[in-house]
Design a protein around this motif. Structure first.
Motif: not given
Length: 77
Positions: A8, A12, A16
């Motif tokens: 995870l 992320v 980004f």
């Protein structure tokens, strides 16, 4: 559980980086560069206009002070 957490975190970070990369790529394209130049030009014109307004007001004030001190009548423009 730890692997899921790190997966995870990696997802992320990847999202980004992709979003920031698109933004950076847009800024580096000719259209993005022209937008930045146009924006900076408008900012420079506005700040120059403010400077000139302040300069003219100070110049008129100083001229009025000098005319008063030297007893010179005001100009009739």
């Amino acid at each position: 559980m730890r692997r899921l957490f790190w997966i995870l975190i990696g997802a992320v970070i990847a999202v980004f980086i992709v979003l920031r990369g698109r933004e950076l790529l847009e800024r580096l394209t000719p259209r993005g560069v022209s937008r930045q130049v146009e924006k900076k030009g408008h900012e420079a014109a506005a700040s120059f206009g403010d400077f000139m307004g302040t300069f003219r007001a100070a110049m008129a004030q100083r001229e009025a002070e000098l005319r008063h001190e030297l007893n010179i009548p005001a100009k009739n423009d």
